[in-house]
Design a protein around this motif. Structure first.
Motif, short mmCIF file in Angstrom:
data_model
loop_
_atom_site.label_atom_id
_atom_site.label_comp_id
_atom_site.label_asym_id
_atom_site.label_seq_id
_atom_site.Cartn_x
_atom_site.Cartn_y
_atom_site.Cartn_z
N ILE A 89 42.31 56.19 37.62
CA ILE A 89 42.04 54.87 37.04
C ILE A 89 43.15 53.94 37.51
CG2 ILE A 89 41.94 53.50 34.92
CD1 ILE A 89 41.07 56.03 33.43
N GLU A 90 42.78 52.79 38.09
CA GLU A 90 43.79 51.78 38.42
C GLU A 90 43.83 50.80 37.27
OE1 GLU A 90 42.99 50.26 42.35
OE2 GLU A 90 43.74 52.15 43.20
N VAL A 91 45.01 50.57 36.74
CA VAL A 91 45.16 49.63 35.62
C VAL A 91 45.68 48.31 36.19
CG1 VAL A 91 46.22 49.22 33.37
CG2 VAL A 91 45.76 51.57 34.12
N VAL A 93 46.96 44.55 35.37
CA VAL A 93 47.48 43.70 34.30
C VAL A 93 47.48 42.27 34.81
CG1 VAL A 93 49.44 43.25 32.78
CG2 VAL A 93 49.01 45.57 33.59
N ARG A 94 46.94 41.37 34.01
CA ARG A 94 46.88 39.95 34.43
C ARG A 94 47.58 39.08 33.39
NH1 ARG A 94 42.91 39.91 38.43
NH2 ARG A 94 41.55 41.72 38.35
N ASN A 95 48.56 38.32 33.84
CA ASN A 95 49.24 37.36 32.98
C ASN A 95 48.79 35.93 33.27
OD1 ASN A 95 51.04 39.28 31.65
ND2 ASN A 95 52.04 39.49 33.65
N ALA A 98 44.04 34.69 38.50
CA ALA A 98 44.09 34.67 39.97
C ALA A 98 43.09 35.69 40.50
CB ALA A 98 45.50 34.99 40.47
N GLY A 99 42.92 35.68 41.80
CA GLY A 99 42.17 36.72 42.49
C GLY A 99 40.77 36.95 41.96
N SER A 100 40.42 38.23 41.79
CA SER A 100 39.04 38.57 41.43
C SER A 100 38.66 38.06 40.04
CB SER A 100 38.82 40.09 41.52
OG SER A 100 39.49 40.75 40.47
N VAL A 174 52.27 37.30 38.20
CA VAL A 174 50.90 36.83 37.95
C VAL A 174 50.01 37.99 37.53
CG1 VAL A 174 48.87 35.79 39.07
CG2 VAL A 174 51.17 34.89 39.52
N ASP A 175 49.99 39.02 38.35
CA ASP A 175 49.22 40.23 38.02
C ASP A 175 49.75 41.40 38.85
OD1 ASP A 175 48.04 40.05 40.60
OD2 ASP A 175 46.32 38.95 39.84
N PHE A 176 49.36 42.60 38.46
CA PHE A 176 49.78 43.79 39.22
C PHE A 176 48.89 44.97 38.87
CE2 PHE A 176 52.09 46.15 35.85
CZ PHE A 176 52.31 45.14 34.93
N LYS A 177 48.93 45.94 39.78
CA LYS A 177 48.14 47.16 39.58
C LYS A 177 49.09 48.34 39.45
CE LYS A 177 47.12 49.55 42.99
NZ LYS A 177 47.61 50.77 43.65
N PRO A 196 55.01 44.06 46.53
CA PRO A 196 54.21 42.84 46.72
C PRO A 196 52.83 43.13 47.32
CG PRO A 196 56.45 42.53 47.54
CD PRO A 196 56.30 44.00 47.28
N ASP A 197 52.58 44.39 47.70
CA ASP A 197 51.23 44.78 48.12
C ASP A 197 50.30 44.88 46.92
OD1 ASP A 197 51.71 45.04 50.80
OD2 ASP A 197 51.68 47.24 50.84
N SER A 198 50.87 45.22 45.75
CA SER A 198 50.04 45.53 44.58
C SER A 198 50.31 44.60 43.40
CB SER A 198 50.25 46.98 44.16
OG SER A 198 51.62 47.22 43.90
N ALA A 199 51.07 43.53 43.66
CA ALA A 199 51.36 42.57 42.59
C ALA A 199 51.30 41.16 43.16
CB ALA A 199 52.76 42.83 42.02
N ARG A 200 50.81 40.22 42.36
CA ARG A 200 50.89 38.81 42.78
C ARG A 200 52.18 38.23 42.20
NH1 ARG A 200 45.12 38.89 42.30
NH2 ARG A 200 44.25 38.57 44.37
O1 C5P Z 1 41.83 41.76 43.46
P1 C5P Z 1 42.36 41.48 42.10
O2 C5P Z 1 42.57 40.03 41.84
O3 C5P Z 1 41.54 42.14 41.02
O4 C5P Z 1 43.80 42.17 42.06
C1 C5P Z 1 44.63 42.11 40.93
C2 C5P Z 1 46.00 42.68 41.30
O5 C5P Z 1 45.91 44.06 41.52
C3 C5P Z 1 46.57 42.07 42.58
O6 C5P Z 1 47.97 41.97 42.43
C4 C5P Z 1 46.22 43.10 43.65
O7 C5P Z 1 47.13 43.09 44.71
C5 C5P Z 1 46.28 44.40 42.85
N1 C5P Z 1 45.33 45.41 43.33
C6 C5P Z 1 45.80 46.51 44.03
N2 C5P Z 1 44.92 47.48 44.47
C7 C5P Z 1 43.62 47.37 44.21
C8 C5P Z 1 43.11 46.26 43.51
C9 C5P Z 1 44.01 45.28 43.08
O8 C5P Z 1 47.00 46.65 44.26
N3 C5P Z 1 42.80 48.33 44.65
#
Ligand code: C5P
Length: 241
Positions: A89-91, A93-95, A98-100, A174-177, A196-200
């Motif tokens: 499960i990828e969690v 978090v959005r503060n 943005a994005g999706s 902003v958000d992160f996974k 910074p690959d997985s966080a805004r």
């Molecule tokens: O794409 P989305 O706006 O849902 O992404 C939210 C956050 O999760 C972003 O920081 C994005 O980089 C990260 N993310 C990720 N891996 C994924 C999906 C999203 O690192 N598979």
């Protein structure tokens, strides 16, 4: 410690087994990908920057009492971690919107949310990690209620600590996974990485994007943005050797 078999062969990260069955070596590459890996490039020095950033963050979180898989940094691009049974499960978090979330709900990017939003995604590359909810997670046997409660509670703590840390570095989180795994004794730990690959990450003063969105949207200077994050965190936190 010697690398043995390849356990996971990703674009930006490769995971190797070691002679110790309870430990793995995570190796960061200079590659970057987006849009289901269709868009790819090499960003010079990115492996070192992401390994360093994640290492500093995991040490910071461990110092706050968060249990993680991280053991130590082995080199510029490699770290030694405990082997975990990954919870698929990828969690997210959005503060800030943005994005999706902005796209899916037709909302304006940049609006600060009244409270954090936690999205669960089923980890499945071929399906582009689709959004699920607690009912899916439990019904599909990905995690039970108790584990989900712990995941939400630890995620909330992590968000608080990371927001505070990034704010001190002049950056809006902003958000992160993130992702969790279980040690052989069942202990839940934070695994994966935070980069910074997985966080805004947005510069608080200028709003400049300091993350993978620069690559997604062809803004250029991806390496410079990651270098800025590294340098600001290095000022705040001790880099690990
Ligand atoms: O794409 P989305 O706006 O849902 O992404 C939210 C956050 O999760 C972003 O920081 C994005 O980089 C990260 N993310 C990720 N891996 C994924 C999906 C999203 O690192 N598979």
């Amino acid at each position: 410690m010697e690398k043995t078999s390849v356990v996971y062969n990703g674009v930006s990260v490769k995971i190797y087994g070691t002679a110790d069955p309870d430990k793995v070596i995570i190796s960061f590459t200079d590659e970057i990908s987006a849009f289901m890996k269709i868009k790819r490039a090499v960003i010079k020095d990115k492996g070192r920057l992401c390994n360093g950033i994640s290492c500093m963050i995991f040490r910071y979180l461990a110092g706050k009492g968060i249990k993680t898989h991280f053991i130590e940094q082995l080199s510029d691009t490699e770290q030694l971690c405990r082997k975990v049974e990954v919870i698929p499960i990828e969690v997210i978090v959005r503060n800030v919107i943005a994005g999706s979330m902005a796209q899916r709900l037709g909302l304006e990017e940049g609006v600060v949310l009244k409270s954090p939003v936690y999205d669960l995604c089923f980890q499945n590359d071929a399906l582009n990690d689709p959004l699920i909810n607690d009912y899916h997670a439990i019904a599909l046997g990905l995690a039970d209620r108790k584990e989900l409660d712990e995941i939400y509670s630890v995620t909330s703590e992590i968000n608080g600590y990371l927001k505070e840390m990034f704010e001190a570095a002049g950056i809006t989180l902003v958000d992160f996974k993130i992702q969790f795994g279980k040690l052989p004794d069942g202990t839940l730990v934070l695994d994966d990485d935070v980069t910074p690959d997985s966080a805004r990450l947005w510069d608080m003063a200028t709003g400049e994007k300091l993350d993978k969105d620069r690559f997604r949207h062809d803004n250029g200077k991806v390496g410079d943005a990651y270098r800025t994050v590294y340098a600001r965190l290095e000022k705040l936190l001790e880099p690990c050797e």
